[in-house]
Design a protein around this motif. Structure first.
Motif, PDB file in Angstrom:
ATOM      1  N   ASN A 143       0.838  -1.198   0.000  1.00 12.15           N
ATOM      2  CA  ASN A 143       0.000   0.000   0.000  1.00 12.15           C
ATOM      3  C   ASN A 143       0.873   1.248   0.000  1.00 12.15           C
ATOM      4  O   ASN A 143       1.804   1.354   0.807  1.00 12.15           O
ATOM      5  CB  ASN A 143      -0.914   0.020   1.230  1.00 12.15           C
ATOM      6  CG  ASN A 143      -1.913  -1.120   1.218  1.00 12.15           C
ATOM      7  OD1 ASN A 143      -2.498  -1.434   0.182  1.00 12.15           O
ATOM      8  ND2 ASN A 143      -2.116  -1.742   2.376  1.00 12.15           N
ATOM      9  N   LEU A 194      -7.944   3.392   5.823  1.00 13.52           N
ATOM     10  CA  LEU A 194      -7.022   2.651   6.688  1.00 13.52           C
ATOM     11  C   LEU A 194      -7.638   1.315   7.117  1.00 13.52           C
ATOM     12  O   LEU A 194      -6.954   0.288   7.150  1.00 13.52           O
ATOM     13  CB  LEU A 194      -6.667   3.482   7.921  1.00 13.52           C
ATOM     14  CG  LEU A 194      -5.747   4.678   7.706  1.00 13.52           C
ATOM     15  CD1 LEU A 194      -5.536   5.412   9.029  1.00 13.52           C
ATOM     16  CD2 LEU A 194      -4.407   4.256   7.124  1.00 13.52           C
ATOM     17  N   MET A 237      -7.443  -1.141   4.234  1.00 16.73           N
ATOM     18  CA  MET A 237      -6.088  -1.650   4.023  1.00 16.73           C
ATOM     19  C   MET A 237      -5.683  -2.625   5.117  1.00 16.73           C
ATOM     20  O   MET A 237      -4.969  -3.605   4.862  1.00 16.73           O
ATOM     21  CB  MET A 237      -5.104  -0.486   3.934  1.00 16.73           C
ATOM     22  CG  MET A 237      -5.211   0.310   2.643  1.00 16.73           C
ATOM     23  SD  MET A 237      -3.893   1.526   2.413  1.00 16.73           S
ATOM     24  CE  MET A 237      -4.438   2.832   3.514  1.00 16.73           C
ATOM     25  N   ASN A 238      -6.131  -2.366   6.332  1.00 19.24           N
ATOM     26  CA  ASN A 238      -5.742  -3.220   7.457  1.00 19.24           C
ATOM     27  C   ASN A 238      -6.613  -4.453   7.612  1.00 19.24           C
ATOM     28  O   ASN A 238      -6.429  -5.233   8.546  1.00 19.24           O
ATOM     29  CB  ASN A 238      -5.750  -2.405   8.762  1.00 19.24           C
ATOM     30  CG  ASN A 238      -4.513  -1.533   8.897  1.00 19.24           C
ATOM     31  OD1 ASN A 238      -3.471  -1.845   8.331  1.00 19.24           O
ATOM     32  ND2 ASN A 238      -4.628  -0.441   9.637  1.00 19.24           N
ATOM     33  N   ALA A 270      -0.887   0.115   7.916  1.00 22.06           N
ATOM     34  CA  ALA A 270      -1.540   0.098   6.610  1.00 22.06           C
ATOM     35  C   ALA A 270      -0.616   0.520   5.478  1.00 22.06           C
ATOM     36  O   ALA A 270      -0.632  -0.076   4.393  1.00 22.06           O
ATOM     37  CB  ALA A 270      -2.774   1.011   6.633  1.00 22.06           C
TER      38      ALA A 270
END
Length: 325
Positions: A139, A229, A232-233, A278
């Motif tokens: 990312n 975030l 992405m996490n 992230a």
């Protein structure tokens, strides 16, 4: 180009400026002056036949209607785009004192990463490393000021993603023209008369239900940073976004702060830790005084040090430190 939609409304000299491929930004400051960005340098354009505020206002109001919006004294701010992605921004009276302010950012040409390397915008080694990170589904975030080349760089990097991947692209306004055939382009819109707002956060939540291989967020401006975030996490790798920041390291702080604006009750250290978890790398672009746009920094993110309350980063490249590796 799609300037034929708006050309008939403007005086002949303005039409010529809109069609000039050497101009990237056209700025009309009411009746106090016309300026153009040519090659990254802003020039004052002297018109042979000055226009009146009344004619300029009438032209802009007609442009707004063609693009599906209205510009009035009750609604004097307009942010929209032409079909080719060129941005149209207006501030009209009574907010704009010397007549309506019109700025058009034109998209004359998209550049490949090879062309950016050849022009000196970035080094081949930086390009190759970033492409490697993207292919590894890391990312990333591209930072810089207005007009620093963030979107141009993002487009050049996205070209390296295999055409077999499905992209969900969220922007405000929509600009990117990607090569991947299995890509959906969504545009967040502000509330106008007869239409409710569609926020980036709402589109991001929708994207998770459309089986994306990657989520591409045009520019992170507000609390949608928190939702990005979280995406992405929770396993959505290969995301790429842009953000306004003054350095690659500052981009991490900016993203954390924007995320906190959505959840102010959360601990600052926790949100910075989430950001470090992230984001894998950050690029910083800058426009020099001579107009040249250049990648100045590339850092990788290794974590967050709670004791020191700082991001753990490694400088991979710095234009001010040629020994960074």
């Amino acid at each position: 180009m799609n300037y034929d939609l708006i050309l008939p409304f403007f005086p002949e000299e303005i039409r010529g400026l809109l069609l000039d491929p050497s101009i990237s930004d056209l700025m009309i400051n009411g009746t106090t002056g016309v300026y153009a960005d040519k090659g990254g340098v802003v020039e004052h354009i002297k018109l042979q036949n000055p226009y009146t505020n009344e004619r300029l206002t009438a032209a802009i109001e007609r442009v707004a209607r063609v693009l599906g919006q209205d510009l009035t004294t009750q609604n004097p701010i307009l942010n929209t785009r032409l079909p080719d992605g060129s941005r149209v921004a207006v501030v009209g009276p009574p907010a704009s004192i010397n007549g309506p302010t019109l700025t058009i950012r034109k998209f004359n040409k998209w550049f490949t990463s090879d062309e950016l390397v050849a022009s000196g915008s970035m080094t081949a080694s930086v390009r190759d490393l970033v492409v490697q990170l993207i292919m590894q589904r890391k990312n990333g975030i591209i930072a810089g000021g207005t007009g620093s080349g963030k979107t141009t760089l993002m487009k050049a990097l996205l070209d390296h993603i295999p055409e077999t991947e499905r992209l969900c692209i969220i922007e405000q306004p929509a600009e990117l023209q990607v090569l991947q055939p299995n890509a959906v382009r969504w545009e967040a819109v502000e509330a106008i008369q007869g239409q409710t707002a569609i926020t980036p956060s709402e589109l991001l939540a929708a994207a998770l239900r459309h089986r994306p291989d990657r989520i591409i967020m045009g520019e992170i401006r507000n609390e949608c940073g928190y939702d990005l975030l979280q995406a992405m996490n929770t396993g959505h790798g290969g995301t790429l976004s842009t953000i306004h920041a003054k350095s690659a390291w500052d981009a991490l702080n900016r993203l954390s702060n924007l995320a906190l604006s959505a959840r102010p009750n959360l601990n600052h250290a926790f949100m910075r830790s989430e950001t470090a978890e992230a984001i894998d790398f950050a690029l910083y672009c800058e426009r020099a005084a001579n107009g040249c746009r250049q990648v100045r920094e590339l850092i990788t993110v290794n974590g967050y040090d709670h004791a020191e309350q700082r991001f753990e980063t490694e400088i991979v490249y710095s234009a001010t430190n040629i020994h960074a590796a």
